[in-house]
Design a protein around this motif. Structure first.
Motif, short mmCIF file in Angstrom:
data_model
loop_
_atom_site.label_atom_id
_atom_site.label_comp_id
_atom_site.label_asym_id
_atom_site.label_seq_id
_atom_site.Cartn_x
_atom_site.Cartn_y
_atom_site.Cartn_z
N ILE A 1 -5.33 -3.56 0.85
CA ILE A 1 -4.31 -2.70 0.25
C ILE A 1 -4.95 -1.47 -0.37
N ALA A 2 -6.04 -1.70 -1.09
CA ALA A 2 -6.72 -0.58 -1.74
C ALA A 2 -7.26 0.42 -0.72
N GLU A 3 -7.83 -0.08 0.37
CA GLU A 3 -8.38 0.80 1.40
C GLU A 3 -7.28 1.58 2.10
N ALA A 4 -6.17 0.89 2.42
CA ALA A 4 -5.04 1.57 3.08
C ALA A 4 -4.45 2.64 2.17
N ALA A 5 -4.28 2.32 0.89
CA ALA A 5 -3.72 3.28 -0.06
C ALA A 5 -4.65 4.48 -0.23
N LYS A 6 -5.95 4.24 -0.26
CA LYS A 6 -6.93 5.33 -0.40
C LYS A 6 -6.83 6.30 0.77
N ASN A 7 -6.77 5.76 1.99
CA ASN A 7 -6.66 6.62 3.17
C ASN A 7 -5.32 7.34 3.21
N ALA A 8 -4.24 6.63 2.85
CA ALA A 8 -2.92 7.25 2.86
C ALA A 8 -2.84 8.38 1.85
N ALA A 9 -3.41 8.17 0.66
CA ALA A 9 -3.38 9.20 -0.39
C ALA A 9 -4.08 10.48 0.08
N ARG A 10 -5.20 10.31 0.76
CA ARG A 10 -5.92 11.48 1.28
C ARG A 10 -5.06 12.23 2.30
N ALA B 1 0.83 -1.20 0.00
CA ALA B 1 0.00 0.00 0.00
C ALA B 1 0.87 1.25 0.00
N ALA B 2 1.93 1.24 0.80
CA ALA B 2 2.82 2.40 0.88
C ALA B 2 3.53 2.64 -0.45
N GLU B 3 3.86 1.57 -1.16
CA GLU B 3 4.54 1.71 -2.45
C GLU B 3 3.64 2.37 -3.49
N LEU B 4 2.33 2.33 -3.29
CA LEU B 4 1.39 2.94 -4.23
C LEU B 4 1.24 4.44 -4.04
N VAL B 5 1.65 4.93 -2.86
CA VAL B 5 1.38 6.33 -2.50
C VAL B 5 2.69 7.05 -2.16
N GLN B 6 3.05 8.02 -2.97
CA GLN B 6 4.24 8.81 -2.67
C GLN B 6 4.01 9.60 -1.38
N GLY B 7 4.98 9.52 -0.47
CA GLY B 7 4.84 10.22 0.80
C GLY B 7 4.33 9.32 1.92
N ALA B 8 4.00 8.06 1.59
CA ALA B 8 3.57 7.09 2.60
C ALA B 8 4.73 6.14 2.90
N TYR B 9 4.84 5.74 4.15
CA TYR B 9 5.95 4.90 4.59
C TYR B 9 5.41 3.74 5.42
N SER B 10 6.15 2.63 5.40
CA SER B 10 5.81 1.49 6.23
C SER B 10 7.09 0.72 6.55
#
Length: 408
Positions: A141-150, A58-67
């Motif tokens: 993964i999709a839900e985590a990426a959606k929240n992280a992107a926001r 999920a983090a790899e899908l969103v720039q600025g997200a880390y795990s």
């Protein structure tokens, strides 16, 4: 001189060697709880090993997200459970983190919902994702990426504000020590620690196993009898753990690399490691991943394992880590910049991809400890204001928790 970049990019304030506030400023992000972050990350926090791969994807899908990857979160009980929970919470609560997506499996001991509930109290954005509740890995993964992107978009609109150095908590550690550690890099960090404390900031000393033999020197600097007694208690407890396993702690410390680097005994290593503490009074001795309740010099009870001790200090609120090394190491944190400081010039030149700062100039005779500490303050301020460290650039996102009990 210590360059402080103002809003218009102009102006500088010198690093004073005198005790007291110099008026130096840094630029950072103000959090809802009042603390400051020098980074503005969104953390996808997996509370169970089963969720680490999904969190990473999920983090790899969103720039600025880390795990990060880890092996904790289930079949833990008692104080071992509590310490792991405290570390999870501390990572999410660290002021370098703008918002957190807490990700769990659903049936584990460390329930993601519990961590989520505690993090909500910080006032920062928090979301909860469960692999089981969301219908499997892909949906989670999709839900985590959606929240992280926001959250990342919200974070990108936040502006840095001018802050005092007094609001910094800096972790200090040494890894891959050599015979130069106690002569160059560690005393330089100690000198920096004194300057930060004089500004009203906090410096964390860790690595209990690597203070054995030097504990009496730190006890003499304790601000009260309770803290002085705690110094000896944590040293004795660490030694008892080794004896309980039927070993002498000195069989693993110094390490083979330390010995090859010229260290002869644990006591010699400890005397060098303790130099990172500088000369200011020891205000407090705290547990692993505990946030300091006092400013000044604080000792956190951690093992000597580089990644575990760094994780503990960052979970305890450190926004930045100073890491000295004589043998070289790539270690970093997923959410806190780690400034690598070489004890000798050859390793700085050999591992330039990993090391940010050369204190080997002290050994070379081209710079004094005081001058190197001034230069280190320049580097710290630059990193606080946004300069990336080598470990950040290389995405060295290490994470490990000190386990103090068996897995059931």
């Amino acid at each position: 001189m210590c360059t402080i970049w103002r809003a218009n990019g102009e102006g500088a304030i010198g690093l004073s060697n005198n005790t007291g506030h110099s008026g130096r400023k840094i630029w950072a992000y103000r959090r809802p709880d009042g603390r400051i972050g020098i980074r503005n990350h969104v953390l996808i926090l997996p509370t169970i090993t089963c969720a680490t791969q999904a969190a990473k994807q999920a983090a790899e899908l969103v720039q600025g997200a880390y795990s990060f990857i880890h092996q904790h979160g289930c079949a833990q009980v008692g104080i071992d459970y509590e310490q792991t929970f405290r570390t999870y919470y501390g990572m999410g609560a660290n002021p370098n983190v703008y918002g957190v997506v807490v990700m769990g499996l659903g049936c584990e001991t460390h329930q993601a919902r519990s961590v989520y509930s505690e993090l909500q109290k910080t006032g920062k954005p928090v979301a909860l994702v469960s692999i089981q509740d969301h219908g499997g890995t892909l949906q989670a993964i999709a839900e985590a990426a959606k929240n992280a992107a926001r959250m990342v978009q919200e974070a990108s609109a936040q502006m840095r504000v001018e802050c005092d150095l007094a609001e910094l908590i800096v972790g200090t550690e040494c890894g891959g020590s050599d015979a130069c550690s106690g002569l160059s890099a560690n005393p330089v960090v100690g000198r920096f620690s004194d300057a930060l404390i004089d500004e009203g900031g906090t410096s964390i000393l860790a690595e209990t196993t690597e203070l054995i033999g030097a504990e009496h020197l730190l006890a003499e600097r304790a601000v009260d009898d309770h803290t002085r007694k705690r110094v000896f208690q944590v040293i004795q407890a660490m030694e008892r753990r080794a004896i309980g396993m039927g070993i002498d702690i000195r069989t693993g410390n110094p390490s083979p690399g330390n010995i090859k680097g010229g260290l002869s005994s644990l006591e010699e290593k400890s005397l060098g490691a303790s130099a990172k503490s500088g000369t200011r009074p020891l205000q407090q001795l705290i547990d692993y991943a505990e946030r300091p309740s006092k400013r000044g010099l604080v000792w956190m009870d951690t093992p000597g394992h580089d990644i575990e001790q760094m994780t503990g200090m960052v979970a305890g609120g450190a926004q930045l880590v100073l890491f000295t090394t004589g043998r070289g190491t790539p270690t970093g944190s997923p959410i806190a910049p780690c400034i690598k400081i070489s004890t000798n010039t050859p390793i700085f030149e050999k591992m330039g991809d990993n090391i940010d700062f050369n204190a080997g100039t002290v050994i070379d005779g081209t710079e004094s400890i005081a001058a190197a500490a001034d230069r280190l303050m320049d580097e710290v301020v630059a990193v606080c204001n946004g300069k990336w460290t080598k470990s950040e650039i290389l995405k060295q996102h290490d994470f490990g928790i000190w386990r103090i009990g068996p897995t059931f």
